[in-house]
Design a protein around this motif. Structure first.
Motif, PDB file in Angstrom:
ATOM      1  N   UNK A 263      71.252 -85.967  -0.838  1.00  0.00           N
ATOM      2  CA  UNK A 263      70.439 -85.350  -1.946  1.00  0.00           C
ATOM      3  C   UNK A 263      69.179 -85.180  -1.349  1.00  0.00           C
ATOM      4  N   UNK A 264      68.413 -83.916  -1.414  1.00  0.00           N
ATOM      5  CA  UNK A 264      67.268 -83.585  -0.932  1.00  0.00           C
ATOM      6  C   UNK A 264      66.116 -83.334  -2.137  1.00  0.00           C
ATOM      7  N   UNK A 265      64.841 -83.417  -1.645  1.00  0.00           N
ATOM      8  CA  UNK A 265      63.797 -83.040  -2.741  1.00  0.00           C
ATOM      9  C   UNK A 265      63.025 -81.764  -2.017  1.00  0.00           C
ATOM     10  N   UNK A 266      62.455 -80.952  -2.664  1.00  0.00           N
ATOM     11  CA  UNK A 266      61.680 -79.949  -2.159  1.00  0.00           C
ATOM     12  C   UNK A 266      60.349 -79.949  -2.779  1.00  0.00           C
ATOM     13  N   UNK A 267      59.913 -80.824  -3.779  1.00  0.00           N
ATOM     14  CA  UNK A 267      58.886 -81.096  -4.658  1.00  0.00           C
ATOM     15  C   UNK A 267      57.606 -81.449  -3.641  1.00  0.00           C
ATOM     16  N   UNK A 268      56.648 -80.791  -3.868  1.00  0.00           N
ATOM     17  CA  UNK A 268      55.291 -81.023  -3.008  1.00  0.00           C
ATOM     18  C   UNK A 268      55.119 -82.634  -2.869  1.00  0.00           C
ATOM     19  N   UNK A 269      55.051 -83.193  -3.876  1.00  0.00           N
ATOM     20  CA  UNK A 269      54.563 -84.630  -3.910  1.00  0.00           C
ATOM     21  C   UNK A 269      55.495 -85.471  -3.202  1.00  0.00           C
ATOM     22  N   UNK A 270      56.793 -84.974  -3.080  1.00  0.00           N
ATOM     23  CA  UNK A 270      57.736 -85.802  -2.595  1.00  0.00           C
ATOM     24  C   UNK A 270      57.809 -85.648  -0.645  1.00  0.00           C
ATOM     25  N   UNK A 271      57.555 -84.276  -0.566  1.00  0.00           N
ATOM     26  CA  UNK A 271      57.195 -83.881   0.889  1.00  0.00           C
ATOM     27  C   UNK A 271      56.097 -84.731   1.397  1.00  0.00           C
TER      28      UNK A 271
END
Length: 166
Positions: A91-99
């Motif tokens: 499961x990936x995230x592309x949220x700016x905060x997570x990046x």
């Protein structure tokens, strides 16, 4: 024929790691992607767009506008990896905060922990001698160290130092 104890190619991937992903398809809940460099690894990778963005968008159309185009390459960060049975699910995230800095909960104490480089997280993969599959556990260094027997101070010290350069 000997049974393969566990899949090993995905062990190079871990929560908090930044990756590049190619968007393969759109679905009602999000997108299916392929992690660049792991195209033939038999991984199932996705981004749950509803989970990541439904609280910050005011309409379904606004949410759909955030879906990266099919065929595009995007930066992402690994949120979770599930290896207990094939295929390995990522499961990936592309949220700016997570990046910028991915935070998660410690599996021992439940408190927030930073998985990104410079954070205090340890990622442990547990495996059994009895068969295939593994399970990923995220922990604060001190939470793991506290669970190692006091009469084993060397292992406790290593848990506090692993991955640190100084």
């Amino acid at each position: 024929m000997e049974m393969e104890r566990f899949e090993t190619e995905s062990l190079a991937l871990m929560p908090g790691q930044k990756v590049q992903a190619k968007v393969l398809s759109h679905h009602r809940w999000g997108v299916v992607v392929e992690i660049v460099g792991y195209e033939n690894a038999g991984l199932s990778a996705s981004i749950d767009m509803i989970q990541q963005f439904s609280r910050t968008t005011s309409s379904h159309d606004e949410l759909l506008a955030l879906f990266p185009p099919v065929g595009s390459r995007i930066d992402a960060v690994i949120e979770q990896i599930h290896r207990w049975h094939p295929p390995v699910r990522v499961r990936l995230s592309i949220r700016a905060a997570d990046l910028e800095s991915l935070a998660w909960c410690c599996d021992f104490c439940g408190e927030r922990i930073t998985l990104s480089p410079g954070g205090d997280a340890l990622v442990l993969d547990s495996r059994s001698h009895d068969g295939p599959g593994s399970h990923t556990i995220v922990s604060h260094r001190h939470c793991l160290a506290e669970r190692i027997r006091p009469e084993n101070p060397g292992e406790r010290a290593r848990a506090l130092k692993i991955g640190k350069t100084r």
